[in-house]
Structure formats: structure tokens, C-alpha cells
Design an enzyme around this catalytic site. Structure first.
Site, PDB file in Angstrom:
ATOM      1  N   CYS A  67     -12.766   0.863   8.860  1.00  0.00           N
ATOM      2  CA  CYS A  67     -11.991   0.268   7.766  1.00  0.00           C
ATOM      3  C   CYS A  67     -12.086   1.112   6.499  1.00  0.00           C
ATOM      4  O   CYS A  67     -13.149   1.646   6.170  1.00  0.00           O
ATOM      5  CB  CYS A  67     -12.512  -1.134   7.462  1.00  0.00           C
ATOM      6  SG  CYS A  67     -12.548  -2.239   8.896  1.00  0.00           S
ATOM      7  N   SER A  68     -10.977   1.207   5.774  1.00  0.00           N
ATOM      8  CA  SER A  68     -10.970   1.972   4.530  1.00  0.00           C
ATOM      9  C   SER A  68     -11.730   1.238   3.432  1.00  0.00           C
ATOM     10  O   SER A  68     -12.035   0.052   3.542  1.00  0.00           O
ATOM     11  CB  SER A  68      -9.535   2.249   4.084  1.00  0.00           C
ATOM     12  OG  SER A  68      -8.810   1.045   3.940  1.00  0.00           O
ATOM     13  N   CYS A 112       0.821  -1.213   0.000  1.00  0.00           N
ATOM     14  CA  CYS A 112       0.000   0.000   0.000  1.00  0.00           C
ATOM     15  C   CYS A 112       0.853   1.261   0.000  1.00  0.00           C
ATOM     16  O   CYS A 112       0.324   2.369  -0.156  1.00  0.00           O
ATOM     17  CB  CYS A 112      -0.918   0.015   1.216  1.00  0.00           C
ATOM     18  SG  CYS A 112      -1.954  -1.452   1.353  1.00  0.00           S
ATOM     19  N   HIS A 119      -9.185   3.957  -0.871  1.00  0.00           N
ATOM     20  CA  HIS A 119      -7.827   3.420  -0.790  1.00  0.00           C
ATOM     21  C   HIS A 119      -7.530   2.465  -1.953  1.00  0.00           C
ATOM     22  O   HIS A 119      -7.394   1.257  -1.759  1.00  0.00           O
ATOM     23  CB  HIS A 119      -7.655   2.706   0.554  1.00  0.00           C
ATOM     24  CG  HIS A 119      -6.281   2.204   0.849  1.00  0.00           C
ATOM     25  ND1 HIS A 119      -5.135   2.759   0.308  1.00  0.00           N
ATOM     26  CD2 HIS A 119      -5.850   1.166   1.642  1.00  0.00           C
ATOM     27  CE1 HIS A 119      -4.084   2.112   0.752  1.00  0.00           C
ATOM     28  NE2 HIS A 119      -4.493   1.135   1.548  1.00  0.00           N
TER      29      HIS A 119
END
Length: 392
Positions: free
Chosen positions: A213-214, A90, A339
Site C-alpha cells: 500500500c502507498s 488521485c 502519494h
């Protein structure tokens, strides 16, 4: 020798909307970001000026497609230049940015495009979870069924145990970032939520809930870098990168000495602050890697915005909200902006670029002159920190 001086200058930036881009490939999504970057900088002639490109892209599995550097160079009309894919989970485009800085400072390229992209939303939740988990330790984490929600939940649980942090503090981070995203037309989740909404959402991995949470998102981002001494050739309003740090740590969480802090972040931040000749108190705003809300709280502490264990107080006092002493994730962050993993690092840079050039519109931080981005790979095996200063 370069302490406090610009390493490179950003003369333009572009970002696709973060959302489900049904029917588009990653290469097509990247063209949206590239077109914006080119349009923002009419003095730039891409085919003539851009000499190299570095693209953050985490996984071949999503589209069964690797070799993304050359593909994107072709699709945005830059076929022929050296185009390299960078992978650090990421943190891929944060690492790509660091590589682009190397290229400019080495003298091999006067103008460089750096960016990132990921197309994720067409895959099932189980597939995305599996592909993301490839950034954790295979024999000792993946093999035994741990996922990233589980790893970050372990860190959150230890933070609660050591410092008295509460689930409500994680919810406060979510509420703040959703508010910021409601001001960002390119964010995936442009809606405000309440503490009650966040707290009542279902658990994903205790103590982390759905709103901790993304988002699984498609998107692309890019920036154009050049030498500070020629930035005026392309724009009257560049943003200088004055500090850069990247560090690594053990890939497995089980190998770490401390579960409430990321050594990679602290090391990279120390190097970036020293290079920039700045302290945490000199930063006007930051984009941090909030893949989970617990990660945002830990980032506050690792970056020096508060002492260990005091991140909850920053949220309680609205200090990381626009108007506070250190606004964090004015874009909405990974949590609400989205994301698309390969795109995240340079998407953070895009937000800082807008803020430091006064183009952030409804989410503009007043009198912002310095900014910081914090991009993490995996559960902290990689961290890239960059510090920015307005030229105005």
C-alpha cells in the site's frame, strides 16, 4: 496533424520533499515546489511570464479548505492570473496537466504553471480512508463499507485467479520501488526492504499487505509549460510532451466487464501512443500509478509493456528495475516516494523531466530519451497518460 510533434514543452519543474510536513499548510508546501521551479529557470520572470495556472487538489476535507487555485496563486506571488483547481481524485494533477496543455495549444496562454498538492498526514488513518473513499461510488461502494484497499484487493484476487499471479509478485514490486526510493532524496520512504519483509507484513485487505500500500504523505509538485517554438527563450534543455490521452470509465468497480484491467488506461494510452507516433516498445522509462502494488502489475499490461498475465515475469526478471528493459517508478513510485494525492500526477512528470534532462543523479536511466506517465483517479474511473521526449 500533430502526431509525433511536440504539443507543449516543459521548461522547468519543482517538487517538495514528500513527507509529513508538520505545521505547514498545503499552500505553504506548494511554495516549496514553486520556488524550485522558478530557481531552475532563471530566464523566467514568473509575474511577467506565467499567464495561467491549474492546480490538482483532491479534497477539501483534509484541511477544510477548497478554492485552492486562487489561494496558491496568492501565496506564490502570482495573484491576478486565472488560477483553477482541477479535481479527478488521485488523478487530479494528471487532469490539470491535460488542461494546461489545452490552455497553451489554444493560444490563450504562452506560459502556464501546472501542479498539485495535498496535505494529508495530520489526519487519522480512519479519516484519510474515509476521504479517499469519496472517489468511489457512494451508494453502491462507500455505503457498504468498501475502501480502496478492498477494491484493489478485489482486482488483485481476480488477477491471481485468472493468471496465476502470486503474492510474491506484489512483494517484488514493493521491493523494487523501495530500492528506487532509497536513491531519491525527496522520497518519503528512503529505505530498502526485502521480499521477506514485504511478505511478512500484516494484511490490510487480502491479498494486499502493509508493504503493498502507498503512503499517506504531504507534498506538492509543479511544472512550467510553454509553446515549443518559444521554449528556447527559457531553457536550453526542454522536455517535449508529444502525446496526451485522458479517458473515463464507470466509477463503480462492480459495473466493469473486466476486473484485471482498466479500460480508462487502455483508451488513454492508445490515444497518447497514436498522438506520439510511438509504441510501448519505444518508451525508455515510465512512472505508473502504483497506489497498490497490484495496480502496478495491471498497469504494465494495460500500457502494453507485456501481455495480459505476464507482469509477474517482468518483475521476476528485473526488467522494470533501473538497468532493465523498461524501468518503472524510478522515483520510488506512489508506493515508496509517497502519494499526496493531488500532487501525484505532476510529481510523476517531475521525475520524467529529471530523467530526460539527465538530472536524476543516482537513479538516472542511461540514454533515456522517451518517458511515460500514468495517473489514475479512483479505481480507474479516470486515467491520464502523457508521453515525453527529450529535446537533446
Amino acid at each position: 496533424m500533430l502526431n509525433g510533434k511536440p504539443l507543449v514543452s516543459i521548461v522547468s519543474a519543482g517538487l517538495s520533499k514528500f513527507q509529513k510536513h508538520d505545521g505547514l499548510l498545503a499552500r505553504e508546501i506548494f511554495t516549496i515546489a514553486a520556488q524550485e521551479a522558478f530557481a531552475r529557470c532563471p530566464k523566467l520572470e514568473p509575474k511577467r511570464d506565467i499567464k495561467s495556472m491549474f492546480i490538482g487538489h483532491m479534497g477539501e476535507a483534509y484541511e477544510h479548505q477548497g478554492h485552492m487555485g486562487a489561494i496558491i496563486a496568492d501565496w506564490i506571488g502570482l495573484l491576478g492570473i486565472p488560477a483553477t483547481r482541477c479535481e479527478a481524485a488521485c488523478g487530479s494533477s494528471g487532469a490539470a496537466l491535460r488542461t494546461g496543455i489545452y490552455a497553451v495549444m489554444s493560444g490563450l496562454a504562452d506560459v502556464v504553471m501546472v501542479g498539485g498538492v495535498e496535505k494529508m498526514s495530520h489526519r487519522t488513518t480512519a479519516e484519510v480512508t474515509e476521504y479517499l473513499a469519496m472517489a468511489s461510488d457512494y451508494p453502491f461502494e462507500q455505503y457498504h463499507g468498501i475502501t480502496f484497499p478492498g477494491l484493489y484487493a478485489l482486482m488483485a484476487t481476480r488477477h491471481m485467479h485468472d493468471y496465476g499471479t502470486k503474492e510474491e509478485h506484489f512483494a517484488m514490486a514493493a521491493v523494487k520501488n523501495h530500492y528506487h526510493a532509497s536513491l531519491n532524496p525527496k522520497a518519503h520512504m528512503q529505505k530498502e526492504i526485502t521480499i521477506e519483509t514485504a511478505m511478512q507484513s500484516r494484511y490490510v485487505a487480502w491479498p494486499l499487505k502493509l508493504y503493498d500500500c502507498s503512503l499517506v504523505t504531504d507534498g506538492a509538485s509543479c511544472i512550467i509549460l510553454t509553446k515549443p517554438e518559444i521554449a528556447a527563450k527559457y531553457t536550453d534543455n526542454p522536455v517535449h510532451i508529444i502525446g496526451s490521452g485522458q479517458a473515463s470509465d464507470s466509477i463503480g468497480l462492480y459495473e466493469r466487464q473486466d476486473f484485471t484491467s482498466l479500460n480508462s488506461t487502455k483508451t488513454a494510452a492508445k490515444n497518447a501512443y497514436e498522438m506520439a507516433k510511438l509504441s510501448p516498445q519505444d518508451i525508455d522509462l515510465a512512472e505508473v500509478h502504483d497506489c497498490f502494488t497490484s495496480a502496478e502489475l495491471i498497469a504494465y499490461e494495460d500500457l502494453g509493456f507485456c501481455k495480459p498475465g505476464e507482469s509477474g515475469k517482468l518483475l521476476e526478471n528485473n526488467q522494470t528495475k533501473i538497468g532493465g528493459s523498461i524501468p518503472v517508478n524510478t522515483s520510488g513510485g506512489l508506493k515508496a516516494k509517497g502519494h499526496p494525492v493531488g500532487a501525484t500526477g505532476t510529481a510523476q512528470t517531475y521525475e520524467i523531466y529529471l530523467q530526460l534532462t539527465g538530472q536524476a543523479e543516482r537513479r538516472q536511466v542511461k540514454d533515456a530519451k522517451t518517458g511515460l506517465t500514468h495517473n489514475v483517479g479512483g479505481s480507474g474511473a479516470t486515467a491520464a497518460i502523457h508521453i515525453y521526449r527529450s529535446a537533446q
